[in-house]
Structures are given as structure tokens and as C-alpha cells.
Design a protein around this motif. Sequence first.
Motif, PDB file in Angstrom:
ATOM      1  N   ILE A   6       0.834  -1.195   0.000  1.00 25.14           N
ATOM      2  CA  ILE A   6       0.000   0.000   0.000  1.00 25.14           C
ATOM      3  C   ILE A   6       0.875   1.253   0.000  1.00 25.14           C
ATOM      4  CG2 ILE A   6      -1.853   1.213   1.203  1.00 25.14           C
ATOM      5  CD1 ILE A   6      -2.680  -1.439  -0.013  1.00 25.14           C
ATOM      6  N   ARG A   7       2.032   1.128   0.596  1.00 26.15           N
ATOM      7  CA  ARG A   7       2.931   2.279   0.582  1.00 26.15           C
ATOM      8  C   ARG A   7       3.345   2.596  -0.853  1.00 26.15           C
ATOM      9  NH1 ARG A   7       8.235   3.360   0.539  1.00 26.15           N
ATOM     10  NH2 ARG A   7       8.880   1.180   0.584  1.00 26.15           N
ATOM     11  N   HIS A   8       3.654   1.529  -1.615  1.00 26.41           N
ATOM     12  CA  HIS A   8       3.995   1.740  -3.029  1.00 26.41           C
ATOM     13  C   HIS A   8       2.847   2.427  -3.760  1.00 26.41           C
ATOM     14  CE1 HIS A   8       7.697  -0.447  -2.849  1.00 26.41           C
ATOM     15  NE2 HIS A   8       7.123  -1.571  -2.497  1.00 26.41           N
ATOM     16  N   LEU A   9       1.678   1.913  -3.490  1.00 22.16           N
ATOM     17  CA  LEU A   9       0.500   2.448  -4.172  1.00 22.16           C
ATOM     18  C   LEU A   9       0.287   3.904  -3.804  1.00 22.16           C
ATOM     19  CD1 LEU A   9      -1.473   1.104  -6.093  1.00 22.16           C
ATOM     20  CD2 LEU A   9      -2.980   0.682  -4.161  1.00 22.16           C
ATOM     21  N   GLY A  10       0.408   4.160  -2.522  1.00 21.56           N
ATOM     22  CA  GLY A  10       0.140   5.508  -2.025  1.00 21.56           C
ATOM     23  C   GLY A  10       1.104   6.540  -2.557  1.00 21.56           C
ATOM     24  N   SER A  11       2.312   6.112  -2.910  1.00 16.25           N
ATOM     25  CA  SER A  11       3.284   7.080  -3.410  1.00 16.25           C
ATOM     26  C   SER A  11       3.385   7.053  -4.924  1.00 16.25           C
ATOM     27  CB  SER A  11       4.655   6.799  -2.780  1.00 16.25           C
ATOM     28  OG  SER A  11       5.017   5.451  -2.965  1.00 16.25           O
ATOM     29  N   SER A  12       2.427   6.402  -5.570  1.00 16.51           N
ATOM     30  CA  SER A  12       2.511   6.318  -7.035  1.00 16.51           C
ATOM     31  C   SER A  12       1.918   7.561  -7.678  1.00 16.51           C
ATOM     32  CB  SER A  12       1.757   5.089  -7.527  1.00 16.51           C
ATOM     33  OG  SER A  12       0.364   5.311  -7.358  1.00 16.51           O
ATOM     34  N   VAL A  13       2.122   7.658  -8.963  1.00 13.22           N
ATOM     35  CA  VAL A  13       1.617   8.810  -9.718  1.00 13.22           C
ATOM     36  C   VAL A  13       0.097   8.850  -9.697  1.00 13.22           C
ATOM     37  CG1 VAL A  13       1.489   9.807 -12.033  1.00 13.22           C
ATOM     38  CG2 VAL A  13       3.639   8.852 -11.194  1.00 13.22           C
ATOM     39  N   CYS A  14      -0.507   7.675  -9.767  1.00 15.95           N
ATOM     40  CA  CYS A  14      -1.971   7.651  -9.852  1.00 15.95           C
ATOM     41  C   CYS A  14      -2.632   7.991  -8.527  1.00 15.95           C
ATOM     42  CB  CYS A  14      -2.457   6.279 -10.313  1.00 15.95           C
ATOM     43  SG  CYS A  14      -2.049   4.949  -9.161  1.00 15.95           S
ATOM     44  N   ALA A  15      -1.872   7.883  -7.458  1.00 16.49           N
ATOM     45  CA  ALA A  15      -2.494   7.973  -6.141  1.00 16.49           C
ATOM     46  C   ALA A  15      -3.105   9.332  -5.866  1.00 16.49           C
ATOM     47  CB  ALA A  15      -1.480   7.627  -5.059  1.00 16.49           C
ATOM     48  N   THR A  16      -2.374  10.395  -6.138  1.00 15.78           N
ATOM     49  CA  THR A  16      -2.850  11.715  -5.707  1.00 15.78           C
ATOM     50  C   THR A  16      -4.133  12.118  -6.391  1.00 15.78           C
ATOM     51  OG1 THR A  16      -0.695  12.190  -6.669  1.00 15.78           O
ATOM     52  CG2 THR A  16      -1.306  13.423  -4.701  1.00 15.78           C
ATOM     53  N   GLU A  17      -4.189  11.947  -7.720  1.00 21.14           N
ATOM     54  CA  GLU A  17      -5.348  12.493  -8.426  1.00 21.14           C
ATOM     55  C   GLU A  17      -6.332  11.441  -8.895  1.00 21.14           C
ATOM     56  OE1 GLU A  17      -5.916  15.856  -8.980  1.00 21.14           O
ATOM     57  OE2 GLU A  17      -4.227  16.102  -7.604  1.00 21.14           O
ATOM     58  N   GLN A  18      -5.826  10.260  -9.236  1.00 23.91           N
ATOM     59  CA  GLN A  18      -6.668   9.324  -9.979  1.00 23.91           C
ATOM     60  C   GLN A  18      -7.438   8.350  -9.111  1.00 23.91           C
ATOM     61  OE1 GLN A  18      -6.723   9.948 -13.064  1.00 23.91           O
ATOM     62  NE2 GLN A  18      -4.682  10.515 -13.821  1.00 23.91           N
ATOM     63  N   LEU A  19      -6.753   7.825  -8.111  1.00 26.38           N
ATOM     64  CA  LEU A  19      -7.315   6.696  -7.381  1.00 26.38           C
ATOM     65  C   LEU A  19      -8.630   7.082  -6.696  1.00 26.38           C
ATOM     66  CD1 LEU A  19      -6.554   3.761  -6.897  1.00 26.38           C
ATOM     67  CD2 LEU A  19      -5.549   4.447  -4.733  1.00 26.38           C
ATOM     68  N   GLN A  20      -9.714   6.341  -7.034  1.00 25.19           N
ATOM     69  CA  GLN A  20     -11.024   6.660  -6.463  1.00 25.19           C
ATOM     70  C   GLN A  20     -11.524   5.585  -5.518  1.00 25.19           C
ATOM     71  OE1 GLN A  20     -13.714   7.301  -9.698  1.00 25.19           O
ATOM     72  NE2 GLN A  20     -12.575   9.071 -10.459  1.00 25.19           N
ATOM     73  N   VAL A  21     -11.285   4.321  -5.881  1.00 21.26           N
ATOM     74  CA  VAL A  21     -11.832   3.236  -5.071  1.00 21.26           C
ATOM     75  C   VAL A  21     -10.748   2.202  -4.810  1.00 21.26           C
ATOM     76  CG1 VAL A  21     -13.477   1.341  -5.014  1.00 21.26           C
ATOM     77  CG2 VAL A  21     -14.144   3.519  -6.012  1.00 21.26           C
ATOM     78  N   LEU A  22     -10.654   1.779  -3.547  1.00 16.58           N
ATOM     79  CA  LEU A  22      -9.663   0.768  -3.186  1.00 16.58           C
ATOM     80  C   LEU A  22     -10.327  -0.261  -2.276  1.00 16.58           C
ATOM     81  CD1 LEU A  22      -6.730  -0.133  -3.354  1.00 16.58           C
ATOM     82  CD2 LEU A  22      -6.203   1.354  -1.426  1.00 16.58           C
ATOM     83  N   GLU A  23     -10.318  -1.522  -2.719  1.00 21.75           N
ATOM     84  CA  GLU A  23     -10.946  -2.563  -1.912  1.00 21.75           C
ATOM     85  C   GLU A  23      -9.880  -3.446  -1.299  1.00 21.75           C
ATOM     86  OE1 GLU A  23     -13.877  -4.606  -4.180  1.00 21.75           O
ATOM     87  OE2 GLU A  23     -15.117  -2.824  -4.470  1.00 21.75           O
ATOM     88  N   LEU A  24      -9.809  -3.423   0.019  1.00 25.13           N
ATOM     89  CA  LEU A  24      -8.811  -4.217   0.727  1.00 25.13           C
ATOM     90  C   LEU A  24      -9.454  -5.139   1.754  1.00 25.13           C
ATOM     91  CD1 LEU A  24      -6.174  -1.406   1.398  1.00 25.13           C
ATOM     92  CD2 LEU A  24      -6.036  -3.222  -0.308  1.00 25.13           C
ATOM     93  N   ASP A  25     -10.756  -5.411   1.600  1.00 25.24           N
ATOM     94  CA  ASP A  25     -11.399  -6.244   2.622  1.00 25.24           C
ATOM     95  C   ASP A  25     -10.808  -7.650   2.622  1.00 25.24           C
ATOM     96  OD1 ASP A  25     -13.925  -7.570   0.743  1.00 25.24           O
ATOM     97  OD2 ASP A  25     -13.064  -5.634   0.183  1.00 25.24           O
ATOM     98  N   ASN A  26     -10.773  -8.228   3.781  1.00 25.73           N
ATOM     99  CA  ASN A  26     -10.203  -9.555   3.997  1.00 25.73           C
ATOM    100  C   ASN A  26      -8.717  -9.652   3.664  1.00 25.73           C
ATOM    101  OD1 ASN A  26     -13.331 -10.277   3.416  1.00 25.73           O
ATOM    102  ND2 ASN A  26     -12.401 -11.711   4.835  1.00 25.73           N
ATOM    103  N   CYS A  27      -7.993  -8.542   3.792  1.00 21.97           N
ATOM    104  CA  CYS A  27      -6.529  -8.573   3.712  1.00 21.97           C
ATOM    105  C   CYS A  27      -6.037  -8.449   5.151  1.00 21.97           C
ATOM    106  CB  CYS A  27      -5.997  -7.418   2.873  1.00 21.97           C
ATOM    107  SG  CYS A  27      -6.531  -7.474   1.160  1.00 21.97           S
ATOM    108  N   PRO A  28      -5.793  -9.555   5.815  1.00 26.21           N
ATOM    109  CA  PRO A  28      -5.596  -9.516   7.262  1.00 26.21           C
ATOM    110  C   PRO A  28      -4.315  -8.829   7.728  1.00 26.21           C
ATOM    111  CG  PRO A  28      -5.231 -11.726   6.399  1.00 26.21           C
ATOM    112  CD  PRO A  28      -5.759 -10.909   5.281  1.00 26.21           C
TER     113      PRO A  28
END
Lengths: 400, 425
Positions: free
Chosen positions: B332-354
Motif C-alpha cells: 500500500i505504501r507503493h501504491l500511495g506514493s505512485s503517480v496515480c495515487a494523488t489524483e486518480q485513485l477513487q476506489v480501493l478494496e482491501l477487505d479480507n486482507c488480514p
Amino acid sequence: MGSTDKRGRRLFLDLNNAFKRDNRIDEFDYIPVMEPQTNCSPVVLVNHKLGIEMWSLKILLQFAYHSLMEWRATSKKFIESQEIICLSRAVVLLNPECSTAWNIRKEYVESGELTMAEDLKLSALVLTKHPKSSETFCHRRWLLSRFIDIYLQSSQGSNLSTGSGQEGFVSMDAIDLNMDLPQVNPPPVQNGVHVDGPMDYQNQMKTEIHVCTCAAEKYPCNYYAWSQRIWLIQHAYNCSSQALVGELHRTEGWVSAHISDTCGYHYRQFLLSSLCRQRESLSQQLSLQYTDLLEKEQGYIVDLIGTFPGHEAMWCHRRFVFNSLYRHYSQDLSPGSPDRGLIGESATQRQKKTRLEFEPSEWAQKEEESVKTKELKSLSSAQKQLAQKYLDWMRKIVIK
Amino acid sequence: VSQISITDDDAQVNRKLPKELLLRIFSFLDVVTLCRCAQVSKYWNLLALDGSNWQRVDLFEFQVDVKASVVENISKRCGGFLKALSLKGCQNITDEALQKFSEKCRNIEVLNLDNCKKLTDATCASLGLHSTKLQQLDLSCCLCITDNALKFISKGCHHLKHINISWCHEVTNDGLEALAQGCLKLEDFICKGCSQITDVGVGHIAVHCKNIRRINLHSCQNITDDGLKLLGEHCHDLAFLCVSSCQRLTDQSLVSIANGCPALKTLEVANCSHLTDNGFQALAKNCHVLERMDLEECLQITDSTLNYLASYCHHLTVLSFSHCELITDEGIRHLGSSVCATEQLQVLELDNCPLITDASLEHLMGCQSLERIELYDCQLITRQGIRRLKNRLPNIRVHAYFAPVTPPASVGGGRQRYCKCCVIL
């Protein structure tokens, strides 16, 4: 209108997944957790037992109920049948008195998308948590009526019943009813037609008795459970003598363990009254005398009263037994009574008995004496009171 | 209509508005309202029931109440004007009704027969004969449809762009072969739950339909890597691909797609449990315009996949990693610091990721466009973690088992007090 709590849908999915993971869930209850302590699913499934934490009940019920009602009210929402069946399942688990949900399920049973076996399983599960739910029992009666109808239709013309059929019903008298052990026989095939697949008539009725018993255990004086049992004897076993006697035997133990449960006694009274109407077939087919059964019951209840002094329910039952016997003996003396001319007894034998043992007032006196010497002298004041009331009742009401 | 003359006794609306405008207004109305308008007056009857208002008819509201006679009457009334008709959910409609319909309404372009369970191949025979302008056809859940139906369609509907034959179990590769050869302009091919379809059938579509852009093979369990290899070889404009629950697929499929479909925007591979980081590495390196991805239950993927996606795909908007048990905060850290993260990312499903903890929520604090995050059964997530996220991203909807947090008090602390005669400037 409708819950805006988004957790509803997730909880619904969790519940459905539980049923998908295990199709042999046989018990269900609420877990007293009022607030979610951790971000964990409130649906717990262990060893075929299903539990739901209490904080989630309202959310889940609101979601399922409103989704269902919205679908029902307008045709604007198109929802797949399986989803509707799952929604109705969630509703009846949490609120079994919702007739609409049960009726929706009835529609799917009729259309074939839901099997009777499946719905019987679900309603039995509901009863483990809500043993007094009248709607659930009502639904089971509907399912079983359907089952009995289908069974009878497919068995017409078969040689399953060799006894005399009463009014077109399959007579169960000639069938050896082993009502205790669950059987794992292959399903009966009449005229090449499977009777509703894997549903075996005997097994199904035994299961129903079992369900009634469990419900009666879970909730004292469970009128609905016992009414269901009565209904079953009437409709599924057609009040056959064998079934009645079998039930009399089976419930003896239960009633002894639940001595203050009036429903148990009432059930035995129903059995005995039904047997009274069938005195003839009783003696013909099972070689049992109705009067013997009554006297046995008398002994049984007196024994219980002696063991557990001071319970009104037992004295009420004693009154019933005494009344039945007294009336029966009084009838014997009247000319043209149906008991005259019993097979196997000569007229002189009958007359002798009538004079000595069946003399009602003499017998009533015996009973009175017995109460005076035993129960009236009990150390328990409650017992003494009840005994006295009994004697008063005997004198005023019964003996004229 | 021109025979009715408007006099001074008529209503204002009829006097002031020319009939062309009235017709234009009516053209916006739905079926029910149009019928009501038709009862207002003779003039309005003529206008409301004018064919031009009945170009698009949707009978979904009425579903099982729609009988053959309704469809026939509409066919007569609309005739050549009818361009779009939806009979979705009208389970009582039969072949005869649709035969008459296709004879009368030859200009039909969009036809939705979703869940019209009584229809058989005969309907498609009628459509093939008469509905030459048909562009979109939805036959999902029409369980009686077989390969013959597709053969009929392929013979007559050469302009077909969109077809949906989901849950029509009887369809086999032969039907697809006919369809592909006849409908060369096909762009959308939706075929969920057709368990008899194999790679051969998919191959036909891939080879013949050069314009194909959307393919949905959800639950077509016999599809293997070979089928997707064919897609990669031929379908270079492919933008949408769903092969969820096609459980025989391996990383090879992802490599094929990576090699051949650089325009891919949506990829759904839920339940394809054989896919690993290697496949997604290849995919990410070549498919840079990916926007929506569903990787639910791809149990083998790790933070490595998230790293690759974050590095190469700068347009990701909707991501689902439900049940991807190996994912940790690092991914998630990688994702959060990616180019798409700031403006693009709208929906993230992480349910059942313990393994996800509050740290992941920290990493996502910079996602300004994040609207929804699913965290059900992420047992290490705490209330405080969620509250902190919501404070940074006030518009976000966080879905967890905790009760939804009530919106915080207005920024700046309580209300300003002022007496009634004064005004706060």
C-alpha cells in the motif's frame, strides 16, 4: 426509508458465505457482543453452529427487510431469485414472525426454485433460536401438507398400505411405525416415481417430532410446538392407533422430566381422547384395551404426584384421567353401549366384571379413599390443598 | 395531424406552440406519461401516439405484466419509428409477439430481451430476417437460446456491434463461429456463464471481429491460456476484458494480454487463483493505460504486484484486492506514493486482507480523489486509524465493521455566538 448504513450489505454477504461454507448448520443464536471491538465479521461459524454478534442484528435486518419490501412493492428493481431467497432467509432468521418473508419463500417453493427440504431445514434452524415462533410452525405445516399431498398422490394405486384406508388417506395402521430410530433407507419409489426425491415420509415425520420436542425443551409450555405435534398426528399419521400408542409411550419420559409443563399433559389427554374414539380398532389391531391404557395413565400420574408433591398441573391431569375413566365406566352399564360384545369375552364374563370392577361409584370411592390416605396426609401443604380441591371436585362435579 | 385545426377555443398550449414543438416535448416523455397525455384530448392523442415519440420504449417497469398484445400494439403504433426497445424482465413474452414486432419495426437498433425466459431461437430467426439495422442485442438469461439463434443473427444482422448472451448455457463454439463470421463489426461481446465455450470459440471472435473492444467471459470455466493467447494475437484494440472465475488461467494469459493489448483499460480476473506476481509484472510493464482492475481472490499476489502497478500504471482509478491475503502495508505504501495515487485513485478494496494495519491508511492520506475504501475483516485496523484518515480526507467513505463515524463538528470548533441585532460579516 431504508438503512443508509453500508455495513448492511456486507453483513448480508457474510451471512450468505456462512451458509455456503457449511450446508449442515443446525443451530443458531445471538452472541452478546454489543459493539464491534475489532474490525471483524460478526458472523461466527463453528462446528455447524452459527452465531451472530448482537450489534449487527438491527443493521442486517433493516438491510434485508427493506431490500425485500422494496422489491416486493415495485417491480422497478430486478433481483435474481437466489438473491431474494437469501434476503428472505436473513429476515426470517432475525424476525421469524415476518409472514411476508415466509410467503415469498412459499412462492419459490411452488415455482421449484427452492426445495421443500431446504426450507424445512431453514425453519428448523430458525426454531433453535425462536422456539415459540408461530409463523415458523405455520410455514412448516404448509410445507408438510404439500409433502403429504404429493406423497399420497404418488402412492395411490400402490400397495403400500394394506390396512383399511379411512376416507382415502393412506392408512398407517398396517405399517410398522418405528418412530424412534432415524432410518437411512433409500427413498420409496411408487410406480416408478420418486417421492419428492430424497425425502422419505417416515424420516420426515420423525424429524418433525424431533423438531417439536426440541422446541418444547427450549421454551416451557410451548403451546405452538405441541399444537404442531398434534397436527402432525392428525394429518400425517391420520390418528392411527399405532401412532397414538407410540406417542403415549414416547412422551412418558418427557413429561416425567417436565412435570409442570401443562402442554405435555394436554398432549397426553389429546392422545387418550383420540384413542377413546378408536377403541375398536385399538383392540382389534393392537390387542390393547382403552381402559387398560387409562388405568395405566392413572397409575402413572398418581406415581408422579407422589414423587413431586404440590404441582397443580399433575392434579389437573389426574382430574382428566379420573373423569375419563368414570364416564367410561358409567357408559359400560348403559344398554347398547359399544363395548358390549367385545371379541373374546363371553357375555357372562362381561357381566361379572361390570358388577365388580366396573361399578363406577364403587371405583370412585376407592379413588377417594386412596387420596385421603395418601396425598391428603402429605407433609407438603400445597399438596394437601390440591388434594382437598381434588376431592371437592370429585364429589361435586363428577359423581352425581 | 394536419387535419386538426386549432381554434381560439383550444387551450393556450395548443394555440401557442406549433405542433413540431409539442412533438419535441413529447419525445422526452416515458411510456406511461405518453399514454396519459394521449387521453387528454383528441389533438394530444394524435401527437402523443405519433410514431416519432416512440423511438425508444422501455417496458422494464411492467415486467411480467407485459403480454404479447402489448408488444404487438406497440409494434403497430411505432412501426418504423421504433429504434430502441427494452423488454428486460418481461418473462411472459413469447416468440410470436417478437416475430410480429420484428416484421413491423424494421428500423430497430437496440433490443433488450434480458430475462425473457420464454423466447427461443425462433425469435432470433425473425430478427435475422427483418432486423437488419440491429446494433445492440441483449439475450442474457434467455435459457432456450442455442447456436441456431446465433446463426440466424449472423445471417441478417451485419451491423451488430453489441451482443450479450450471458447465461445461455446451450451456446457452443459453433454458435460463436457463426456469429463472428457474420457480425464483423462486433465491438462488445458479453458471454458470462456460458460453460460450453472453449478457447476455440473465443478464437473465432478474436480472429474475425477486428473492432472488438469489450470481451466478458465471466465464469466460462473452460477457457485456458490458449484462448487468451488468441486474444493477445488479434485484439489489439481491446479495452475491457473480464475473465473472472475462469480458474484455469495462469500467468501465461497475462503475458499474452500484455503483449497484444496495450490499450487495455479494465481487467477483471477475480477468482483466478493461479495468477502470480510474474504475470502482473508483465502486464503492468506493457499496459500503461489500465484504469480498473479486479484482483479479488488472486491469492498468490504480493506487494510486488502493487509495486509494479504503482510504477507503470499511472491511470489507476478503481482497484480491488479483496481476499489477497499476502498484501501488507508495504504494498500500500507503493501504491500511495505512485503517480496515480494523488489524483486518480477513487476506489480501493482491501477487505479480507488480514495483514493491513493503520499504517496503510497513513500511506493513503495523500489520495485526494479517494472516494471509497473497503476494510471489512482487516482485523488490525483500528477506529483511531480510520478517524485519522477521515480527518485528512473528509469526503472519503470508509467501509468497516465499526459504526460509521459521525461527521466531525464544523472546522474551527463550535458556532460563533452573536446577538440577534448584530450580523457576522
